[in-house]
Write a protein that holds these residues in place. Structure first.
Motif, mmCIF file in Angstrom:
data_model
loop_
_atom_site.group_PDB
_atom_site.id
_atom_site.type_symbol
_atom_site.label_atom_id
_atom_site.label_comp_id
_atom_site.label_asym_id
_atom_site.label_seq_id
_atom_site.Cartn_x
_atom_site.Cartn_y
_atom_site.Cartn_z
ATOM 1 N N THR A 63 29.708 16.662 2.073
ATOM 2 C CA THR A 63 30.382 17.543 3.035
ATOM 3 C C THR A 63 31.014 18.744 2.330
ATOM 4 O OG1 THR A 63 30.898 15.576 4.319
ATOM 5 C CG2 THR A 63 32.093 17.576 4.910
ATOM 6 N N ARG A 64 31.757 18.481 1.273
ATOM 7 C CA ARG A 64 32.539 19.573 0.672
ATOM 8 C C ARG A 64 31.650 20.507 -0.164
ATOM 9 N NH1 ARG A 64 37.017 15.367 -0.106
ATOM 10 N NH2 ARG A 64 38.286 15.623 1.766
ATOM 11 N N LEU A 65 30.756 19.962 -0.975
ATOM 12 C CA LEU A 65 29.922 20.844 -1.803
ATOM 13 C C LEU A 65 28.959 21.642 -0.925
ATOM 14 C CD1 LEU A 65 31.208 19.111 -4.028
ATOM 15 C CD2 LEU A 65 29.029 19.142 -5.232
ATOM 16 N N VAL A 102 43.568 9.592 0.937
ATOM 17 C CA VAL A 102 42.579 10.356 1.713
ATOM 18 C C VAL A 102 41.159 10.155 1.180
ATOM 19 C CG1 VAL A 102 44.164 12.073 2.648
ATOM 20 C CG2 VAL A 102 43.159 12.462 0.389
ATOM 21 N N LYS A 103 40.927 8.982 0.615
ATOM 22 C CA LYS A 103 39.562 8.633 0.197
ATOM 23 C C LYS A 103 38.843 7.985 1.379
ATOM 24 C CE LYS A 103 39.788 10.235 -3.952
ATOM 25 N NZ LYS A 103 38.988 11.416 -4.277
ATOM 26 N N GLU A 104 37.748 7.248 1.129
ATOM 27 C CA GLU A 104 36.974 6.658 2.219
ATOM 28 C C GLU A 104 37.853 5.802 3.128
ATOM 29 O OE1 GLU A 104 36.036 7.447 -0.738
ATOM 30 O OE2 GLU A 104 33.848 7.378 -1.034
ATOM 31 N N GLY A 126 40.627 20.943 5.263
ATOM 32 C CA GLY A 126 41.410 22.175 5.107
ATOM 33 C C GLY A 126 41.405 22.634 3.655
ATOM 34 N N ARG A 127 41.367 21.705 2.740
ATOM 35 C CA ARG A 127 41.407 22.021 1.308
ATOM 36 C C ARG A 127 40.194 22.841 0.861
ATOM 37 N NH1 ARG A 127 41.532 16.359 -1.633
ATOM 38 N NH2 ARG A 127 43.432 16.170 -0.405
ATOM 39 N N ILE A 128 39.066 22.729 1.560
ATOM 40 C CA ILE A 128 37.938 23.626 1.220
ATOM 41 C C ILE A 128 37.846 24.792 2.201
ATOM 42 C CG2 ILE A 128 36.424 22.075 -0.087
ATOM 43 C CD1 ILE A 128 35.001 22.102 2.950
ATOM 44 N N SER A 158 39.822 18.069 -13.224
ATOM 45 C CA SER A 158 38.995 17.083 -12.514
ATOM 46 C C SER A 158 37.606 17.048 -13.160
ATOM 47 C CB SER A 158 38.882 17.456 -11.037
ATOM 48 O OG SER A 158 38.148 18.663 -10.899
ATOM 49 N N ARG A 159 36.771 16.138 -12.708
ATOM 50 C CA ARG A 159 35.443 15.979 -13.321
ATOM 51 C C ARG A 159 34.688 17.309 -13.361
ATOM 52 N NH1 ARG A 159 33.409 11.302 -9.552
ATOM 53 N NH2 ARG A 159 35.620 10.841 -9.797
ATOM 54 N N ASN A 160 33.948 17.533 -14.477
ATOM 55 C CA ASN A 160 33.356 18.859 -14.702
ATOM 56 C C ASN A 160 31.833 18.852 -14.607
ATOM 57 O OD1 ASN A 160 32.643 17.502 -17.006
ATOM 58 N ND2 ASN A 160 33.682 18.871 -18.437
ATOM 59 N N ALA A 204 43.997 18.447 -7.694
ATOM 60 C CA ALA A 204 42.995 18.278 -8.754
ATOM 61 C C ALA A 204 41.804 17.585 -8.117
ATOM 62 C CB ALA A 204 43.561 17.437 -9.892
ATOM 63 N N SER A 205 40.866 18.374 -7.613
ATOM 64 C CA SER A 205 39.724 17.813 -6.898
ATOM 65 C C SER A 205 38.446 18.515 -7.317
ATOM 66 C CB SER A 205 39.921 17.984 -5.385
ATOM 67 O OG SER A 205 38.679 17.904 -4.720
ATOM 68 N N ALA A 206 37.505 17.720 -7.836
ATOM 69 C CA ALA A 206 36.217 18.297 -8.235
ATOM 70 C C ALA A 206 35.440 18.767 -7.025
ATOM 71 C CB ALA A 206 35.403 17.268 -9.007
ATOM 72 N N GLN A 207 35.691 18.161 -5.871
ATOM 73 C CA GLN A 207 34.969 18.586 -4.673
ATOM 74 C C GLN A 207 35.449 19.961 -4.226
ATOM 75 O OE1 GLN A 207 35.282 15.329 -1.876
ATOM 76 N NE2 GLN A 207 33.991 14.004 -3.132
ATOM 77 N N ASP A 218 24.758 7.875 -11.927
ATOM 78 C CA ASP A 218 26.058 8.417 -11.522
ATOM 79 C C ASP A 218 25.946 9.124 -10.155
ATOM 80 O OD1 ASP A 218 28.848 9.289 -12.881
ATOM 81 O OD2 ASP A 218 28.091 10.849 -11.538
ATOM 82 N N LYS A 219 26.857 8.775 -9.270
ATOM 83 C CA LYS A 219 26.812 9.316 -7.900
ATOM 84 C C LYS A 219 27.088 10.815 -7.891
ATOM 85 C CE LYS A 219 29.932 7.878 -4.655
ATOM 86 N NZ LYS A 219 30.565 9.051 -3.993
ATOM 87 N N SER A 220 28.141 11.234 -8.576
ATOM 88 C CA SER A 220 28.493 12.666 -8.587
ATOM 89 C C SER A 220 27.346 13.503 -9.158
ATOM 90 C CB SER A 220 29.730 12.897 -9.456
ATOM 91 O OG SER A 220 30.850 12.297 -8.878
ATOM 92 N N ILE A 221 26.752 13.019 -10.245
ATOM 93 C CA ILE A 221 25.688 13.794 -10.899
ATOM 94 C C ILE A 221 24.421 13.771 -10.036
ATOM 95 C CG2 ILE A 221 24.312 14.017 -13.012
ATOM 96 C CD1 ILE A 221 26.622 12.796 -14.576
#
Ligand code: S3P
Length: 428
Positions: A95-97, A341-343, A123-125, A191-193, A164-167, A19-22
């Motif tokens: 970038t965001r994390l 606003v994805k890739e 801006g969202r972060i 969002s994903r946890n 709703a953004s996990a990032q 999994d990419k996120s994990i």
């Protein structure tokens, strides 16, 4: 790259990459822990390699030992100032994390990335991290990367996220590790946890209240290196789920795919559309459930995909749009403006490409409307260097007449090096 239709069906079994996120989070949280974190089934896609590269530049030793990735963490305050830019490549998660983590450091650093990253909204972060006390400058003054981040003494906030953004959630919670007082994030839909689950496993005090869609973190925990076993990425499995479903005479087994409910919305939607998916051999590691998925071809009917479900399948919407082309009746996707606003702008790009193949598909402000059943034909298609677009179109090509050519098809390396080979390996 050129693709032709598959007439004999797909068969056999496959283990999709981790999994990419994990994978991103295992490197980040391992780096911030004391001791060694060992990771199995780490995704060696370009995005996660960007994360490794950034942490190596901040003094963290990360090595491969056989099938394992070993991260020698230096604790919450053990990162060192990088020389030069941190290159996030194409990766929004990096970038965001990383912005959240850098907000708590005693040095300044700049995160850069490719053309796609330089046009994605930061801006969202920046907004919540500035509220916490960080200094963040968008060097091109456009709210995008490159971002220059100077950490400061942070204060905990209760942040009501507009998306709703996990990032976003993860960036704020990670900054919260360094803040004074408790930091909490409330989102409009869950969002994903993975951040909450994994940080808990490493020793942080994270309170999760799914009913209120709020997660909170206590500052300055002692994080300790862990053994992380990463499940197969459901977002990668999604292409084979779709391919086996729409290709007659198919039966495919996907081994140990992550089925965390905050990620598994596609399985529910597919079931509602009439897909034949059986879950076998359920397991759970580090709070992350997984199962083998057995998929047989089946007829589909259109459906409506909307509301709180959207974050649970946000990365699967391009391939769900492909599935909808083969379903009887209309499929409506709404509340999915985040796709823009994805890739790439995934609404515009999927509509453009599937229309070129003969699909009856219309873009809306926040999604797509697809009239299923129009026969697809081969065409020259533009991936826009978006990995999920390229993989979705490769699946559509399996049931299109004639030849399909996908431009910049190698962008699948972002999340799935070896994708085309794995797809080919299932051909009977
Ligand atoms: C991700 C969160 C999602 C998803 C992305 C990975 C993560 O993005 O689309 O592929 O690992 O946290 P958003 O947070 O922008 O929704």
């Amino acid at each position: 790259m050129i693709f032709t239709a598959n007439t004999k069906g797909l068969g056999g079994e496959l283990t999709v990459p981790g999994d990419k996120s994990i994978s991103h989070r295992a490197v980040m949280f391992g780096a911030l822990s004391k001791g060694t974190t060992s990771v199995t089934h780490f995704l060696k896609g370009a995005d996660c390699l960007s994360t490794i590269h950034c942490f190596r530049k901040m003094g963290i030793s990360i090595e491969e030992e056989g099938e394992q990735l070993l991260i020698h963490g230096q604790g919450l305050h053990g990162l060192t100032k990088p020389s030069g830019w941190l290159d996030a490549g194409n990766s929004g998660t990096t970038t965001r994390l990383l912005s959240g983590i850098l907000s708590g450091q005693s040095f300044s650093a700049t995160i850069h990335g490719d053309a796609s990253i330089q046009s994605r909204p930061m801006g969202r972060i920046m907004e919540p991290l500035k509220q916490m006390g960080a200094h963040i400058v968008s060097l091109n003054h456009n709210g995008c990367a490159p971002l220059e981040i100077t950490g400061g003494s942070l204060r905990g906030i209760s942040y009501q996220s507009p998306v709703a953004s996990a990032q976003v959630k993860s960036a704020v919670l990670l900054a919260g590790l360094y803040a004074e007082g408790i930091t909490s994030v409330t989102e409009p839909a869950l969002s994903r946890n993975h951040t909450e689950l994994m940080l808990r496993g490493f020793g942080a005090q994270v309170d999760i209240c799914p009913e209120a869609r709020t997660a909170s973190i206590h500052p300055e925990p002692e994080l300790w290196g862990q053994q992380v076993q990463i499940p197969g990425d459901i977002s990668s499995a999604a292409y084979f789920i779709a391919a086996a479903t729409i290709t007659p005479h198919s039966e495919v087994l996907l081994r140990q795919v992550g089925i965390n409910p905050t990620r598994a919305g596609m399985l529910q939607v597919c079931a509602e559309m009439g897909a034949d998916i059986t879950l076998l051999q359920k397991s759970c590691h580090g709070g992350e459930p997984a199962a083998d998925l057995l998929i047989r071809s089946s007829d589909l009917t259109g459906t409506v995909i909307e509301g709180e479900r959207i974050p649970t399948l946000i990365d699967e919407l391009p391939i769900l749009a492909v599935l909808a082309c083969f379903a009887k009746g209309t499929t409506i996707i709404r509340d999915a403006q985040e796709l823009k606003v994805k890739e790439s702008n995934r609404i515009a790009v999927m509509v453009q490409n599937l229309s070129a193949m003969g699909a009856h598909i219309t873009a809306t402000e926040d999604g797509m409307i697809i009239e299923g059943g129009a026969p697809l034909h081969g065409a020259v298609l533009e991936s826009h260097k978006d990995h999920r677009v390229a993989m979705s179109l490769a699946v559509a090509a399996l049931q299109a007449s004639g030849e399909t050519r996908i431009q910049d098809a190698s962008c699948v390396d972002i999340s799935y090096p070896g994708f085309y080979g794995d797809l080919q390996s299932l051909f009977r």
